[in-house]
Design a protein around this motif. Structure first.
Motif, PDB file in Angstrom:
ATOM      1  N   HIS A 174      26.689 -78.398   8.940  1.00  0.00           N
ATOM      2  CA  HIS A 174      27.912 -78.159   9.714  1.00  0.00           C
ATOM      3  C   HIS A 174      27.965 -76.720  10.218  1.00  0.00           C
ATOM      4  N   HIS A 177      25.706 -76.556  13.186  1.00  0.00           N
ATOM      5  CA  HIS A 177      26.322 -77.141  14.378  1.00  0.00           C
ATOM      6  C   HIS A 177      27.326 -76.160  14.993  1.00  0.00           C
ATOM      7  N   PHE A 251      34.493 -78.079  13.257  1.00  0.00           N
ATOM      8  CA  PHE A 251      33.765 -78.132  11.990  1.00  0.00           C
ATOM      9  C   PHE A 251      34.388 -77.211  10.941  1.00  0.00           C
ATOM     10  N   SER A 254      34.592 -78.196   7.331  1.00  0.00           N
ATOM     11  CA  SER A 254      33.323 -78.567   6.708  1.00  0.00           C
ATOM     12  C   SER A 254      32.383 -77.386   6.521  1.00  0.00           C
ATOM     13  N   VAL A 255      32.623 -76.307   7.250  1.00  0.00           N
ATOM     14  CA  VAL A 255      31.748 -75.138   7.174  1.00  0.00           C
ATOM     15  C   VAL A 255      32.095 -74.316   5.930  1.00  0.00           C
TER      16      VAL A 255
END
Length: 308
Positions: A174, A177, A251, A254-255
């Motif tokens: 993540h 991304h 994200f 999630s990061v």
């Protein structure tokens, strides 16, 4: 709403830089002493590099340099050859990574001592991508389409973020991304911010497909035309940067929090995008060239809130 930033750092003036250099220990700077300390002993390399730094700072304060050295600044042969020798040693892995043996040159030795590549075992692929992409763009041609600009940003700006994540010890899909999208946004915003400067050099690098779509030629930017079609080109390009920022922030949950410091340039990116929206996407508006004195505060707040 479209968001926008511009990273405006206050750089120390030439004289303050020179004052710092003068405080460094080491022998007095003369062309002869630079040559004398160019040996590769433990005490010789650091003195050599300190004197080299003093030597190349001279043109910044308007002093004439004696001897056969060009006064063109940092782009002189000895300095660039040293850096290039180091790059060859690091990236082509002639000796450095296997035997911990940098190129046999004083500047390369000193840089190798504090090398992030050495300390963090950085992935060579990201370094190669940066160099290869820069090399491909030495011809100074306009990007054919927005995808070509994004590819350039991915291979340069995003690659730097991947290396930063490695230094922070983060291996997370993540985070990767988010770094990819932030790097693309950074590349697009940089292209926009540099447009007035490039125009002053009679160069335009904005994607040709978007310009053609709105019936805008490169000459329109060189003449600093402010009609609706030119603004529409800037709007489309800025919107693409905003979209990448939006994807990167999707994200957020999630990061890993540990990765957030690597992504704080989103604050400056958003700042610029907001400013360009406020002037109705007039890329040549004088307000876009002004520093945002509150930017450091915004960076601190985002850091404190653990956001990017």
């Amino acid at each position: 709403m479209l968001g926008v930033p511009g990273l405006c750092r206050r750089r120390p003036g030439p004289r303050s830089m020179w004052a710092r250099v003068l405080r460094f220990p080491g022998p007095a700077v003369t062309w002869r002493s630079v040559a004398a300390t160019s040996g590769l002993g433990a005490s010789g390399t650091d003195h050599y590099c300190l004197e080299l730094l003093r030597w190349y700072c001279c043109p910044w304060v308007g002093w004439a340099l004696p001897g056969p050295v060009s006064c063109s600044g940092w782009g002189t042969n000895a300095f660039l050859e040293s850096l290039w020798a180091l790059c060859q040693g690091l990236i082509l892995e002639k000796n450095c990574r296997r035997n911990d043996n940098p190129p046999h040159q004083p500047v390369a030795i000193e840089l190798w001592k504090v090398s992030a590549v050495r300390r963090h075992n950085l992935t060579k692929r990201w370094l190669m991508k940066i160099i290869d992409e820069r090399e491909k763009n030495l011809d100074d041609k306009a990007y054919r389409n927005i995808q070509e600009l994004e590819n350039y940003a991915e291979n340069t700006q995003s690659s730097l973020l991947y290396l930063t994540l490695e230094i922070l010890g983060i291996k997370d899909v993540h985070a990767d991304h988010a770094a990819s999208h932030i790097g693309k946004a950074q590349g697009i915003v940089t292209c926009l911010r540099a447009t007035p400067y490039h125009g002053s050099k009679r160069k335009v690098f904005l994607p040709m497909d978007i310009c053609m779509q709105h019936g805008v030629s490169q000459e329109d930017f060189l003449r600093r035309t402010q009609d609706k079609n030119v603004r529409d080109v800037i709007y489309d390009i800025a919107s693409q940067a905003h979209l990448h920022l939006k994807h990167a922030r999707s994200f957020h949950k999630s990061v890993p929090v540990k990765a957030f410091p690597a992504f704080l340039q989103t604050v400056s990116l958003e700042d610029y995008l907001k400013k360009i929206q406020q002037v109705d996407f007039d890329i040549f508006h004088p307000s876009l060239q002004k520093k945002n004195t509150l930017l450091p505060l915004s960076l601190y707040i985002q850091s404190w809130r653990k956001r990017y």
